[in-house]
Structures are given as structure tokens and as C-alpha cells.
Design a protein around this motif. Structure first.
Motif, PDB file in Angstrom:
ATOM      1  N   PRO A 282      20.440  40.664  48.681  1.00 49.05           N
ATOM      2  CA  PRO A 282      20.120  39.240  48.540  1.00 49.05           C
ATOM      3  C   PRO A 282      21.239  38.359  49.069  1.00 49.05           C
ATOM      4  O   PRO A 282      22.417  38.701  48.970  1.00 49.05           O
ATOM      5  CB  PRO A 282      19.941  39.063  47.030  1.00 49.05           C
ATOM      6  CG  PRO A 282      20.680  40.198  46.416  1.00 49.05           C
ATOM      7  CD  PRO A 282      20.566  41.330  47.390  1.00 49.05           C
ATOM      8  N   ASN A 283      20.870  37.248  49.637  1.00 49.53           N
ATOM      9  CA  ASN A 283      21.826  36.261  50.110  1.00 49.53           C
ATOM     10  C   ASN A 283      22.376  35.522  48.903  1.00 49.53           C
ATOM     11  O   ASN A 283      21.695  34.695  48.306  1.00 49.53           O
ATOM     12  CB  ASN A 283      21.138  35.292  51.080  1.00 49.53           C
ATOM     13  CG  ASN A 283      22.114  34.301  51.692  1.00 49.53           C
ATOM     14  OD1 ASN A 283      22.980  33.763  51.000  1.00 49.53           O
ATOM     15  ND2 ASN A 283      21.964  34.058  52.976  1.00 49.53           N
ATOM     16  N   ARG A 284      23.623  35.855  48.523  1.00 55.50           N
ATOM     17  CA  ARG A 284      24.186  35.279  47.304  1.00 55.50           C
ATOM     18  C   ARG A 284      24.236  33.755  47.358  1.00 55.50           C
ATOM     19  O   ARG A 284      23.998  33.071  46.369  1.00 55.50           O
ATOM     20  CB  ARG A 284      25.598  35.831  47.069  1.00 55.50           C
ATOM     21  CG  ARG A 284      25.622  37.296  46.679  1.00 55.50           C
ATOM     22  CD  ARG A 284      25.115  37.470  45.249  1.00 55.50           C
ATOM     23  NE  ARG A 284      25.145  38.862  44.869  1.00 55.50           N
ATOM     24  CZ  ARG A 284      26.220  39.474  44.381  1.00 55.50           C
ATOM     25  NH1 ARG A 284      27.352  38.818  44.254  1.00 55.50           N
ATOM     26  NH2 ARG A 284      26.163  40.741  44.026  1.00 55.50           N
ATOM     27  N   ALA A 285      24.594  33.237  48.532  1.00 53.50           N
ATOM     28  CA  ALA A 285      24.670  31.775  48.664  1.00 53.50           C
ATOM     29  C   ALA A 285      23.300  31.152  48.453  1.00 53.50           C
ATOM     30  O   ALA A 285      23.156  30.123  47.776  1.00 53.50           O
ATOM     31  CB  ALA A 285      25.224  31.411  50.034  1.00 53.50           C
ATOM     32  N   GLY A 286      22.278  31.807  49.029  1.00 57.37           N
ATOM     33  CA  GLY A 286      20.927  31.289  48.858  1.00 57.37           C
ATOM     34  C   GLY A 286      20.465  31.363  47.417  1.00 57.37           C
ATOM     35  O   GLY A 286      19.831  30.426  46.899  1.00 57.37           O
ATOM     36  N   VAL A 287      20.764  32.485  46.766  1.00 54.53           N
ATOM     37  CA  VAL A 287      20.401  32.638  45.353  1.00 54.53           C
ATOM     38  C   VAL A 287      21.068  31.561  44.508  1.00 54.53           C
ATOM     39  O   VAL A 287      20.437  30.943  43.632  1.00 54.53           O
ATOM     40  CB  VAL A 287      20.806  34.043  44.839  1.00 54.53           C
ATOM     41  CG1 VAL A 287      20.655  34.120  43.324  1.00 54.53           C
ATOM     42  CG2 VAL A 287      19.974  35.117  45.514  1.00 54.53           C
TER      43      VAL A 287
ATOM     44  N   ARG B 252      22.793  30.362  39.920  1.00 53.94           N
ATOM     45  CA  ARG B 252      23.426  31.549  39.365  1.00 53.94           C
ATOM     46  C   ARG B 252      24.076  32.377  40.450  1.00 53.94           C
ATOM     47  O   ARG B 252      23.684  32.333  41.614  1.00 53.94           O
ATOM     48  CB  ARG B 252      22.397  32.421  38.623  1.00 53.94           C
ATOM     49  CG  ARG B 252      21.732  31.761  37.427  1.00 53.94           C
ATOM     50  CD  ARG B 252      21.156  32.807  36.495  1.00 53.94           C
ATOM     51  NE  ARG B 252      20.276  33.739  37.158  1.00 53.94           N
ATOM     52  CZ  ARG B 252      18.948  33.622  37.215  1.00 53.94           C
ATOM     53  NH1 ARG B 252      18.360  32.576  36.644  1.00 53.94           N
ATOM     54  NH2 ARG B 252      18.222  34.523  37.833  1.00 53.94           N
ATOM     55  N   THR B 253      25.050  33.181  40.048  1.00 60.79           N
ATOM     56  CA  THR B 253      25.697  34.124  40.965  1.00 60.79           C
ATOM     57  C   THR B 253      25.093  35.516  40.860  1.00 60.79           C
ATOM     58  O   THR B 253      25.324  36.364  41.712  1.00 60.79           O
ATOM     59  CB  THR B 253      27.196  34.245  40.638  1.00 60.79           C
ATOM     60  OG1 THR B 253      27.342  34.759  39.302  1.00 60.79           O
ATOM     61  CG2 THR B 253      27.890  32.894  40.742  1.00 60.79           C
ATOM     62  N   ASN B 254      24.361  35.767  39.761  1.00 57.28           N
ATOM     63  CA  ASN B 254      23.849  37.105  39.443  1.00 57.28           C
ATOM     64  C   ASN B 254      24.984  38.110  39.288  1.00 57.28           C
ATOM     65  O   ASN B 254      24.874  39.271  39.685  1.00 57.28           O
ATOM     66  CB  ASN B 254      22.842  37.588  40.489  1.00 57.28           C
ATOM     67  CG  ASN B 254      21.470  36.963  40.304  1.00 57.28           C
ATOM     68  OD1 ASN B 254      21.247  36.220  39.345  1.00 57.28           O
ATOM     69  ND2 ASN B 254      20.556  37.241  41.211  1.00 57.28           N
ATOM     70  N   VAL B 255      26.084  37.645  38.715  1.00 59.62           N
ATOM     71  CA  VAL B 255      27.256  38.495  38.451  1.00 59.62           C
ATOM     72  C   VAL B 255      27.615  38.396  36.974  1.00 59.62           C
ATOM     73  O   VAL B 255      27.635  37.303  36.403  1.00 59.62           O
ATOM     74  CB  VAL B 255      28.459  38.066  39.304  1.00 59.62           C
ATOM     75  CG1 VAL B 255      29.737  38.783  38.857  1.00 59.62           C
ATOM     76  CG2 VAL B 255      28.204  38.335  40.776  1.00 59.62           C
ATOM     77  N   ILE B 256      27.878  39.536  36.357  1.00 54.62           N
ATOM     78  CA  ILE B 256      28.433  39.602  35.001  1.00 54.62           C
ATOM     79  C   ILE B 256      29.850  40.145  35.139  1.00 54.62           C
ATOM     80  O   ILE B 256      30.063  41.184  35.765  1.00 54.62           O
ATOM     81  CB  ILE B 256      27.614  40.528  34.082  1.00 54.62           C
ATOM     82  CG1 ILE B 256      26.150  40.092  34.015  1.00 54.62           C
ATOM     83  CG2 ILE B 256      28.243  40.570  32.684  1.00 54.62           C
ATOM     84  CD1 ILE B 256      25.918  38.734  33.389  1.00 54.62           C
ATOM     85  N   ALA B 257      30.828  39.449  34.583  1.00 56.20           N
ATOM     86  CA  ALA B 257      32.225  39.880  34.675  1.00 56.20           C
ATOM     87  C   ALA B 257      32.645  40.590  33.393  1.00 56.20           C
ATOM     88  O   ALA B 257      32.456  40.061  32.289  1.00 56.20           O
ATOM     89  CB  ALA B 257      33.137  38.683  34.924  1.00 56.20           C
ATOM     90  N   LEU B 258      33.184  41.793  33.536  1.00 50.88           N
ATOM     91  CA  LEU B 258      33.736  42.546  32.405  1.00 50.88           C
ATOM     92  C   LEU B 258      35.250  42.412  32.476  1.00 50.88           C
ATOM     93  O   LEU B 258      35.888  42.907  33.413  1.00 50.88           O
ATOM     94  CB  LEU B 258      33.313  44.013  32.489  1.00 50.88           C
ATOM     95  CG  LEU B 258      33.872  44.965  31.425  1.00 50.88           C
ATOM     96  CD1 LEU B 258      33.475  44.512  30.031  1.00 50.88           C
ATOM     97  CD2 LEU B 258      33.389  46.392  31.687  1.00 50.88           C
ATOM     98  N   VAL B 259      35.827  41.718  31.511  1.00 51.37           N
ATOM     99  CA  VAL B 259      37.262  41.421  31.514  1.00 51.37           C
ATOM    100  C   VAL B 259      37.971  42.425  30.603  1.00 51.37           C
ATOM    101  O   VAL B 259      37.683  42.511  29.407  1.00 51.37           O
ATOM    102  CB  VAL B 259      37.521  39.978  31.030  1.00 51.37           C
ATOM    103  CG1 VAL B 259      39.019  39.679  31.010  1.00 51.37           C
ATOM    104  CG2 VAL B 259      36.791  38.982  31.932  1.00 51.37           C
ATOM    105  N   LEU B 260      38.923  43.182  31.185  1.00 51.36           N
ATOM    106  CA  LEU B 260      39.588  44.249  30.444  1.00 51.36           C
ATOM    107  C   LEU B 260      41.094  44.211  30.678  1.00 51.36           C
ATOM    108  O   LEU B 260      41.554  43.908  31.776  1.00 51.36           O
ATOM    109  CB  LEU B 260      39.062  45.621  30.892  1.00 51.36           C
ATOM    110  CG  LEU B 260      37.588  45.930  30.609  1.00 51.36           C
ATOM    111  CD1 LEU B 260      37.188  47.187  31.356  1.00 51.36           C
ATOM    112  CD2 LEU B 260      37.348  46.092  29.125  1.00 51.36           C
ATOM    113  N   SER B 261      41.839  44.550  29.643  1.00 54.67           N
ATOM    114  CA  SER B 261      43.285  44.661  29.771  1.00 54.67           C
ATOM    115  C   SER B 261      43.645  45.929  30.531  1.00 54.67           C
ATOM    116  O   SER B 261      42.962  46.953  30.412  1.00 54.67           O
ATOM    117  CB  SER B 261      43.931  44.686  28.385  1.00 54.67           C
ATOM    118  OG  SER B 261      45.301  45.029  28.471  1.00 54.67           O
ATOM    119  N   THR B 262      44.728  45.876  31.307  1.00 52.38           N
ATOM    120  CA  THR B 262      45.182  47.064  32.026  1.00 52.38           C
ATOM    121  C   THR B 262      45.962  48.008  31.126  1.00 52.38           C
ATOM    122  O   THR B 262      46.257  49.139  31.513  1.00 52.38           O
ATOM    123  CB  THR B 262      46.079  46.675  33.221  1.00 52.38           C
ATOM    124  OG1 THR B 262      47.202  45.921  32.737  1.00 52.38           O
ATOM    125  CG2 THR B 262      45.315  45.851  34.225  1.00 52.38           C
TER     126      THR B 262
END
Length: 354
Positions: A70-75, A81-91
């Protein structure tokens, strides 16, 4: 039978398929190959619930086969929406921790959905707020998932204040108002004391998680309350936590035993701290399952294969990640719905059997 929006077109010939797939595939390409209308294809790829599962699966299979991206810019222009889920984790990590399994299970929860997973790390000497603010301010994801929550977690307070979707692995004082999956560490601590008391253990050492995190406080409270009720002495190890490197935890337990403090039972909050405890106990000439018992939770079933006498309960990290993925998507797609929440409660029936 098709739903009203599953308008069927004539099936394309092999030559038409070849011609269509030579250039960059689009929704129209998939529509031509499946015989469905473009809006139906778009909604099927988006997981629309009124499109049959069979149709969604067929559309997804064709999209994967021809390499549709999918064309992210078009979406983003169409939906915001970006259709992205970010998982934030400590190193910061411990040996055999469940970070990899959590990443895998969150990714599994997003499989066959329009959402993709981004891993956003941060270092131990950084402000945990840094990646959260970046994601919100750049709108580089639609929602965030993070763990190691504190009772009054500033990340939760901030995300609530700006109305940004999120889900946490762990609870906060605002847990009733946000999505979470949590393991009942108070119940784990209480269960550990009860199971050790059943075996006649009277002097129990708890290797707890960091007390600045909610689950560390919960585990200590549960163990202490159970110890008082059962007339069992419970002490919390100082100098190391269940999140520290094994060498540090082992040294702290060695010092505790060397000081002549009585211990005939240990409760550990992780695989690595349990291995450290096992080493300390055996170095001191004690025998697991005889002169001392060890109770632990584990996400990766390994402890009883090392020492069968160790008492373990399973923490279902695979289910955790899948649930958090769905909770994050729900917060994005249906923000007015109640947040998804689940508390995994260990019981004596949870004791691992091999």
C-alpha cells in the motif's frame, strides 16, 4: 454468496494477469485478478468486518502473491493513519528474558491486518518519555505499546492528556481508563509463599522486580500479606532485583546466605534470577527440593528441565503480545469503545507440569 459490496466482475485471463502484474500492483490490479470491485478490495485489505473471512483471505493471498504494497502516503491522506503500531522497549535486558517472545507475539497479533509493527528502542540512561514524545509529535505511528509501567507512569499520563492511542503491558493507577494486559504479580507472590509453606518452609527470600515498577510493588505486597497470614517469615533481597544480571543477583544471594540469615525457600520473579538463586543455593551446600525449595514464574519453560524440583508457574507472553496488538488496534479503530483489558491470574492449578 457475496455481501452487497462484493460486486463480482468477470475472471481475468492468464494473459491479463501477466499484463497487470508487470507494473507496480495497485488496488485496481487486485480487483482485476479477484473479480471484485476496487472499494471491496480496499475494505477487505483493511479487515472490514462485513466482508466475509473467505473474501478477505482471498484478497490478501492475491495481494501477497503479486507483491502489493500500500502507498503509505496515500493511506495517510485518505484515513489520517499510518497503519503502524510502535512497540517501545528498553534495551536493558537479562539473560533469557521474554523480550523476543513479546515482539514475536505482538507481530503475530498484527498478522493479516492492515497494521505493521515498528520496534522503537530506548537506552537505560535515556528518559523513557523520549521515544513516546517522538512518536506522538511526528505521528509516526497510530498507537504505542510499552511495558515496565510505574504506578503513576508519566508516559500514560502524557498519552492520556494528548488523546493518543496506547496499550500497556502492566497496570497503572489509571488502569480502569486504558488498555492493558497484566500478570497478577500480587497473586504470584501470595501463591509462592503458600506453596512453599505447604512444604514446611518458614524462612523465605523473595527476589523481586524493581520496586519503582508496579509489578515489583505488587509482588512484594502479595508475598508479605500471605506470609503474615500463614505465619511465615518473608524477606526481600536487597542489592539486586529479578531484572538484574545473573552475576549481580547471585552475588546478592551469596551475601545473604553467607551472613547467616536463615533461608529454606526462595521466590524469584524471572528465569535468570532463578538460575542465579539455584547457583547460590548449591554453592552454599544446600539441596534444592530437600533443604530448600525454589518457586518461580517463567515465560520460557526451561527451569524444570534444569532442576525438576523447582516449582514454576507459566506466564503466557505469547497471549500477552497478541492481546496487546488487538487492544492497540481497537484503540485506533474504535476509540469510543471501552479499552481492552485482561489480568492473568496464577493459581495452584497453574503450577507447571512436565
Amino acid at each position: 454468496m457475496t455481501t452487497k459490496d462484493e460486486t463480482t466482475k468477470s475472471t481475468p485471463s492468464d494473459s491479463e494477469k501477466t499484463r497487470q502484474t508487470r507494473k507496480q500492483p495497485t488496488l485496481k490490479t487486485i480487483a482485476g485478478l479477484t473479480g471484485l470491485a476496487v472499494p471491496t478490495v480496499s475494505r477487505a485489505l483493511g479487515g472490514a468486518s462485513d466482508i466475509s473471512l473467505a473474501t478477505r483471505a482471498r484478497v490478501r493471498a492475491v495481494a501477497d502473491e503479486i507483491g502489493y504494497v500500500p502507498n503509505r502516503a496515500g493511506v495517510r491522506l485518505r484515513t489520517g493513519r499510518t497503519n503502524v503500531i510502535a512497540l517501545v522497549l528498553s534495551t536493558e535486558h537479562e539473560v533469557m528474558n521474554h523480550t523476543a517472545k513479546l515482539i514475536s507475539s505482538v507481530a503475530s497479533g498484527l498478522r493479516d491486518t492492515p497494521f505493521h509493527l515498528n520496534i522503537t528502542p530506548y537506552f537505560g540512561d535515556e528518559d523513557p518519555m523520549k521515544p513516546i514524545r517522538y512518536i506522538v509529535e511526528t505521528r509516526s505511528a497510530d498507537a504505542v505499546i510499552f511495558n515496565q509501567t510505574r504506578p503513576e507512569d508519566p508516559r500514560v499520563a502524557y498519552l492520556r492528556s494528548v488523546g493518543f492511542p496506547f496499550a500497556t503491558h502492566g497496570r497503572t493507577i489509571w488502569a480502569e481508563e486504558h488498555a492493558y494486559y497484566d500478570y497478577d504479580n500480587a497473586a504470584f507472590g501470595a501463591l509462592g509463599v503458600a506453596e512453599l509453606a505447604k512444604r514446611g518452609r518458614q524462612d523465605i527470600l523473595l527476589v523481586a522486580p524493581p520496586t519503582e515498577q508496579r509489578y515489583g510493588q505488587d509482588m512484594i505486597d502479595g508475598a508479605m500479606t500471605s506470609g503474615q497470614a500463614l505465619g511465615v517469615n518473608v524477606q526481600v533481597l536487597s542489592g539486586a532485583t529479578s531484572d538484574n544480571a545473573m552475576q549481580q543477583t547471585e552475588a546478592a544471594i551469596d551475601s545473604y546466605i553467607a551472613a547467616g540469615k536463615p533461608v529454606d525457600g526462595l521466590i524469584c520473579g524471572s528465569n535468570s534470577s532463578s538460575i542465579a538463586a539455584m547457583s547460590s543455593v548449591e554453592n552454599a551446600g544446600l539441596v534444592l527440593g530437600d533443604t530448600v525449595d525454589l518457586f518461580s514464574k517463567e515465560a520460557i519453560p526451561i527451569l524444570k528441565r534444569i532442576r525438576p524440583s523447582i516449582l514454576t508457574v507459566h506466564e503466557d507472553v505469547a497471549e500477552t503480545g497478541v492481546f496487546l496488538a488487538k487492544a492497540a488496534m481497537t484503540a485506533v479503530l474504535t476509540p469510543k469503545e471501552p479499552p481492552m483489558q485482561f489480568l492473568e491470574v496464577p493459581t495452584s492449578a497453574s503450577l507447571t507440569q512436565y
